[in-house]
Design an enzyme around this catalytic site. Structure first.
Site, PDB file in Angstrom:
ATOM      1  CB  SER A 135       6.594   1.910   3.411  1.00 11.89           C
ATOM      2  OG  SER A 135       5.256   2.151   3.045  1.00 11.89           O
ATOM      3  CE1 TYR A 148       6.001  -2.446   0.157  1.00  7.11           C
ATOM      4  CE2 TYR A 148       4.365  -1.099   1.284  1.00  7.11           C
ATOM      5  CZ  TYR A 148       5.554  -1.209   0.582  1.00  7.11           C
ATOM      6  OH  TYR A 148       6.298  -0.085   0.326  1.00  7.11           O
TER       7      TYR A 148
END
Length: 283
Positions: A135, A148
């Site tokens: 990501s 995250y």
């Protein structure tokens, strides 16, 4: 590359995982699509697609058995795509230890266990590809995304190390860093878990953050079809990747490009301006 490949993909119930199935079939390859709940991917079942229940948070022993069953379907797996994941948001003080742990169990330790289960087969195969979906958050930690971002930063490091370990066995490793793509990853898809704000000092900023991602949900700039198309090209070394040396790490999306560019420039600036201090610590 014209050989028919067998792909094993985690997290196929929506988003990138679901799109992978469609595009891989269109290339003439075979897919083993997996999900924690196999009923959520029944609609993907068709010639060329096999379904398998797989929960990345299961024990290593259980996942070894699951992967063995998957490999037995076609007698081999050529490409593993570690795609399963979710996001938990909240301030450090509002997130419990268990929230951080659960985030890492899926996004990091689940990836480790699934990959470890497949690696003995791939080493014997001597020609295969590992794909890891990381990501933009593996480069930049947005506020209230510490759990995250931490999981993705961790993934970046362990995959880079793995790359060098498995390269001698003919195993290619691709680390993909998508930016904000229009998937049901946020509120609309149930892939976002949010902590309740119990600390008043954070409440206003946290609510602005939640409002912002709610507005963006379904309006993210990235096109999933285009993003998956690039990844399939990279794996099959065709299309945009034909006759090119495929890099290890590939960002996807204008937002990711801009974030990584800015982070690299800031790092280089720090090195230039603080060089004497940094080097002064040597013997």
């Amino acid at each position: 590359m014209t050989t028919q490949l067998v792909w094993l993909i985690t997290g196929c119930s929506s988003g990138f995982g679901q799109e992978f199935v469609s595009q891989i079939l269109a290339r003439g390859d075979l897919v083993i699509a997996t999900s924690r709940n196999v009923n959520k991917i029944r609609h993907l079942e068709q010639p060329g697609v096999s379904l398998q229940q797989l929960d990345v948070t299961d024990s290593q022993e259980s996942l070894n058995e699951t992967i063995s069953k998957a490999i037995s379907i076609h007698g081999r797996v050529d490409v593993l795509v570690n795609n399963a994941g979710y996001i938990v948001v909240g301030s450090w003080e509002d997130l419990r230890y268990e929230d951080f742990l659960a985030q890492f169990e899926t996004n990091v330790f689940g990836v480790i266990k699934v990959t470890r289960a497949v690696l003995p087969h791939l080493r014997k195969h001597q020609s295969s590809t590992l794909v890891f979906i990381s990501s933009r958050s593996g480069w930049y930690g947005d506020p209230f995304c510490g759990a995250y971002a931490g999981s993705k930063f961790a993934l970046e490091g362990i995959v880079e190390s793995l790359r060098w370990e498995v390269e001698p066995f003919g195993i290619r490793t691709l680390l993909i860093d998508p930016g904000r793509f229009r998937t049901p990853f946020l509120f609309s898809g149930g892939n976002l878990t949010r902590a309740e704000s119990r600390v008043a000092d954070y409440r206003q900023a946290y609510q602005r953050f939640l409002d912002a991602i709610a507005r963006e949900d379904g309006n993210q700039p990235g096109d999933v079809r285009k993003g998956v198309g690039v990844i399939v090209d990279l794996v099959r070394k065709e299309g945009l990747a034909k006759d090119k040396e495929v890099p290890f790490r590939v960002p996807l999306g204008t937002d990711c490009y801009e974030t990584i560019e800015e982070e690299c420039e800031k790092t280089l600036s720090t090195l230039r301006h603080w060089e004497s201090v940094i080097k002064a610590t040597d013997y």
